[in-house]
Design an enzyme around this catalytic site. Structure first.
Site, short mmCIF file in Angstrom:
data_model
loop_
_atom_site.label_atom_id
_atom_site.label_comp_id
_atom_site.label_asym_id
_atom_site.label_seq_id
_atom_site.Cartn_x
_atom_site.Cartn_y
_atom_site.Cartn_z
N GLU A 155 10.45 -20.21 -31.98
CA GLU A 155 11.65 -20.99 -31.72
C GLU A 155 11.96 -20.97 -30.22
O GLU A 155 11.71 -19.96 -29.54
CB GLU A 155 12.83 -20.42 -32.49
N ASP A 171 12.84 -16.05 -41.96
CA ASP A 171 12.47 -16.68 -43.23
C ASP A 171 11.25 -16.04 -43.88
O ASP A 171 11.17 -15.96 -45.11
CB ASP A 171 12.19 -18.17 -43.02
#
Length: 402
Positions: A155, A171
């Protein structure tokens, strides 16, 4: 098979503000300073040290900080908006960039986005678009078309205030990689790398933990280990028992019914404290004047692992910061260790229990001890993030699984 209904409306990097849900890692991007002169694109060296022979595919996806629109970037850093979607997901345009073979590197250009850099081995990822935004891979969904694909993502946010780039395991934990950046003075900041043998050690340790933690591990029909889902997804999918945290929470409740819990939500403001005490079914927090500022009900496993519901982190300056700190304390299992949160890492011992085994093992296997194993793992600066206001280059390096 249908595309998963996991729709992303805002891309961004986990560490900057935090969030109350696993599926949306950021709620905003850092503030922009007009005097900064970060270029419109930044070189990203994507190096493949995976020791795998499959074709690699790379995707740069995110929200333009100039227009607020979602889209993807090509290798040159040119931004392309996704087409308009309807009520049902439709296939998104192919945004893949052929990646380098093992032992080689490819330099891309990252545009000013708040987004993700996905990569997959052997198969292209399938994305969809709807009227609500981009539909991303969701391997916790048994019908997701990407479930059998080995993939992962980093990210990042790049804007006029610099670059934030992090590895993430909020996640899932899957194909390993490290992130980094080069500063103007030539020094390189890096994080996200596992210890030697850490990949196998993580899965072996997780599989050996009692209580159903082995059920987090997903394998392909050919025996390839694909990933371990986060406990947040495992609880909501029925893979982990919803009462897995109950015993610990009950003991936390018992302790702070007779003694106070001090929360210091901002490291840069050590004198700003809140005191929590349990009364019946709630934990009440007061400020330095004794005024009640917020209350929390007993959290269940879903609330703890996903940092929402009973631990909802509102985007304010009181409840949200207290909630983030509590969520970190529950996941790390250090609420019973002392009387203040966040507890210093040095206060932990090998005998201390863990509520989130997934997070504990991840941090143990990271070379620098840092990971993003749950939404507010940045509390106490234990996240796998690097940042610089004047970056010259970004790095993503794929590591071997052996």
């Amino acid at each position: 098979m249908k595309l998963s209904q996991r729709v992303l409306t805002v891309f961004a990097v986990t560490a900057i503000l935090g969030t109350s849900a696993v599926t949306a890692h950021l709620v905003a991007s850092p503030s922009v300073r007009a005097e900064d002169t970060v270029p419109d694109t930044l070189p990203l060296m994507f190096k493949n040290n995976s020791q795998r022979g499959e074709q690699l595919y790379i995707y740069v996806l995110g929200t333009s900080l100039a227009t607020g629109r979602q889209g993807w970037a090509d290798a040159q850093g040119h931004f392309h908006e996704w087409p308009a979607g309807g009520a049902e997901p439709t296939a998104a345009p192919d945004a893949s960039i052929p990646g380098p073979a093992h032992g080689q590197a490819l330099t891309l250009n990252l545009p000013k986005l708040s987004g993700r850099v996905y990569f997959s081995y052997g198969r292209k990822l399938q994305f969809g678009v709807t009227s609500g935004g981009l539909v991303q891979p969701a391997p916790q969904n048994p019908d997701d078309p990407n479930r059998e694909t080995l993939f992962n993502w980093a990210e990042y946010t790049l804007n006029d205030s610099g670059l934030w780039i992090n590895s993430t395991q909020v996640d899932m934990f899957s194909a390993p990689y490290a992130v980094g950046l080069k500063r103007a003075d030539g020094t390189i900041l890096k994080t996200g790398r596992l210890k030697p043998g850490g990949y196998r050690a993580f899965f072996n340790s997780l599989a050996s933990r009692p209580g159903g933690w082995d059920k987090l591990i997903q394998t392909r029909s050919d025996g390839t280990v694909l990933r371990a889902l986060s406990p947040g997804h495992a609880v909501t999918s029925g893979l982990l028992s919803p009462d897995v945290t109950d015993d610990y929470v009950n003991r936390v409740w018992e302790k702070f019914a007779t003694s106070p819990l001090t929360v210091v939500p901002f490291a840069q403001q050590p004198d700003l404290t809140y005191v929590g005490r349990v009364s019946g079914d709630v934990m009440n927090f007061t400020d330095s004047s004794g005024r009640l500022v917020t209350s929390f009900e007993k959290p269940d496993a879903d609330s703890i692992f996903n940092c929402h519901k009973q631990l909802d982190a509102q985007n304010d300056q009181v409840r949200g910061p207290i909630s983030r700190t509590l969520c970190a304390g529950y996941n790390r299992g250090d609420l019973l260790d002392g009387v203040a949160e966040p507890a210093p890492l040095s206060s932990r011992s090998a005998q201390d229990e863990s509520v989130n085994e997934y997070a504990r093992i991840l941090h143990e296997q990271m070379a620098d001890g840092k990971a993003y194993a749950f939404a507010f793992d940045d509390v106490g600066t234990r996240e796998s993030l690097v940042h610089d206001a004047d970056p010259k280059k970004a790095y993503i390096t794929l590591d071997p699984m052996n």
